[in-house]
Scaffold this motif. Structure first.
Motif, PDB file in Angstrom:
ATOM      1  N   PRO A  53       0.806  -1.274  -0.054  1.00 55.14           N
ATOM      2  CA  PRO A  53      -0.089  -0.068  -0.164  1.00 55.14           C
ATOM      3  C   PRO A  53       0.838   1.253   0.033  1.00 55.14           C
ATOM      4  CG  PRO A  53      -0.094  -1.116   1.919  1.00 55.14           C
ATOM      5  CD  PRO A  53       0.673  -2.168   1.141  1.00 55.14           C
ATOM      6  N   PRO A  54       0.326   2.284  -0.696  1.00 60.90           N
ATOM      7  CA  PRO A  54       1.261   3.556  -0.596  1.00 60.90           C
ATOM      8  C   PRO A  54       1.418   4.075   0.839  1.00 60.90           C
ATOM      9  CG  PRO A  54      -1.142   4.057  -1.339  1.00 60.90           C
ATOM     10  CD  PRO A  54      -0.931   2.297  -1.421  1.00 60.90           C
ATOM     11  N   PRO A  55       2.635   4.814   1.053  1.00 60.33           N
ATOM     12  CA  PRO A  55       2.736   5.363   2.444  1.00 60.33           C
ATOM     13  C   PRO A  55       1.506   6.486   2.866  1.00 60.33           C
ATOM     14  CG  PRO A  55       4.290   6.037   1.055  1.00 60.33           C
ATOM     15  CD  PRO A  55       3.519   5.116   0.190  1.00 60.33           C
ATOM     16  N   ILE A  56       1.201   6.384   3.946  1.00 58.88           N
ATOM     17  CA  ILE A  56       0.248   7.448   4.521  1.00 58.88           C
ATOM     18  C   ILE A  56       1.102   8.586   4.841  1.00 58.88           C
ATOM     19  CG2 ILE A  56      -1.502   7.756   6.271  1.00 58.88           C
ATOM     20  CD1 ILE A  56      -2.163   4.774   6.346  1.00 58.88           C
ATOM     21  N   ALA A  57       0.541   9.858   4.046  1.00 57.38           N
ATOM     22  CA  ALA A  57       1.340  11.085   4.736  1.00 57.38           C
ATOM     23  C   ALA A  57       0.819  11.341   5.965  1.00 57.38           C
ATOM     24  CB  ALA A  57       0.860  12.019   3.543  1.00 57.38           C
ATOM     25  N   ALA A  58       1.717  11.844   6.734  1.00 55.36           N
ATOM     26  CA  ALA A  58       1.568  12.403   8.143  1.00 55.36           C
ATOM     27  C   ALA A  58       0.571  13.707   7.957  1.00 55.36           C
ATOM     28  CB  ALA A  58       2.879  12.864   8.848  1.00 55.36           C
ATOM     29  N   LYS A  59      -0.410  13.968   8.974  1.00 49.24           N
ATOM     30  CA  LYS A  59      -1.229  14.861   8.995  1.00 49.24           C
ATOM     31  C   LYS A  59      -1.323  15.697  10.524  1.00 49.24           C
ATOM     32  CE  LYS A  59      -4.453  12.503   6.008  1.00 49.24           C
ATOM     33  NZ  LYS A  59      -6.012  12.228   6.053  1.00 49.24           N
ATOM     34  N   ASP A  91       0.541  13.793  13.619  1.00 46.98           N
ATOM     35  CA  ASP A  91       0.214  12.268  13.922  1.00 46.98           C
ATOM     36  C   ASP A  91       1.368  11.372  13.751  1.00 46.98           C
ATOM     37  OD1 ASP A  91       0.387  11.903  11.279  1.00 46.98           O
ATOM     38  OD2 ASP A  91      -1.707  11.518  10.825  1.00 46.98           O
ATOM     39  N   ASP A  92       2.493  11.666  13.402  1.00 44.53           N
ATOM     40  CA  ASP A  92       3.686  10.703  13.322  1.00 44.53           C
ATOM     41  C   ASP A  92       4.434  10.929  14.692  1.00 44.53           C
ATOM     42  OD1 ASP A  92       4.699  13.088  12.425  1.00 44.53           O
ATOM     43  OD2 ASP A  92       5.584  12.481  10.692  1.00 44.53           O
TER      44      ASP A  92
END
Length: 221
Positions: A53-59, A91-92
């Motif tokens: 899955p594509p990496p989830i960008a931090a928000k 959130d990271d």
């Protein structure tokens, strides 16, 4: 003899296919345990193409219930603004620089992200200069001259007309402090400089048909 051999081999293979399912290790082992050694046939199955899955960008983290006193109301004059480089929680688990500004109009204070919706650049053409310089009634982006209503942040003129600045809940408390809420920041963290440039160089900024000569500077807290 060759034809007979081929026919026998095909018959054996067909029998093995019927006896053992595809990838028939379990069936072959069962026959082996029974003493019927038969013909052990292994047929490789295609390996599925697994796409990670594509990496989830931090928000940025959702707002919390805290109220942040940023400055005293007397620190910002009427029809003036002041930028505040803050550190925002993501959130990271990291803190990232987040530049905002507070503009005063009469007795009212309004807070926005310091980013023009047209190109994402800072609005202030010189440190803490956010108002259109002739009449001081609207906010203005110093890069391309977009003008914004002070109360709503809506662009009323310029390349991003109809879009709006990102607003932040802002009010003055009983102690006379300008406070922000509905965000998630860390006021105790070391604040990184928002922009580091050569203070000895100049930059000509375009503003809807006229130009302002702005001396570059470092925007620190």
């Amino acid at each position: 003899m060759t034809d007979e051999t081929d026919q026998k081999d095909q018959a054996v293979e067909k029998e093995a296919e019927e006896k053992f399912p595809i990838g028939g290790c379990a069936g072959a082992h069962a026959e082996f345990r029974k003493g019927n050694f038969g013909t052990f046939v292994m047929r490789a199955q295609p390996v599925p193409n697994i796409v990670p899955p594509p990496p989830i960008a931090a928000k940025p983290l959702p707002p919390n219930d805290e109220i942040y006193a940023v400055c005293a109301k007397k620190e910002i004059g009427d029809r003036r603004g002041k930028s505040f480089p803050l550190m925002r929680r993501w959130d990271d688990g990291k803190l990232r620089p987040w530049d905002i500004f507070i503009a005063r109009f009469g007795k009212q204070y309004f807070a926005y992200e310091n980013a023009c919706p047209h190109s994402g650049q800072r609005l202030d053409w010189e440190k803490n200069n956010f108002y259109e310089p002739n009449y001081m009634k609207v906010l203005m982006c110093g890069k391309h001259g977009a003008q914004f209503d002070v109360e709503t942040g809506v662009c009323i003129s310029g390349p991003c007309e109809g879009q709006r600045l990102t607003s932040i809940l802002c009010f003055v408390d009983d102690d006379g402090d300008v406070c922000l809420t509905g965000i998630n920041i860390d006021l105790d963290a070391d604040v990184e400089p928002v922009k580091v440039v050569d203070p000895n160089s100049d930059e000509v900024l375009e503003n809807n048909g006229f130009k302002l000569q702005s001396t570059k500077r470092e925007f620190f807290k």
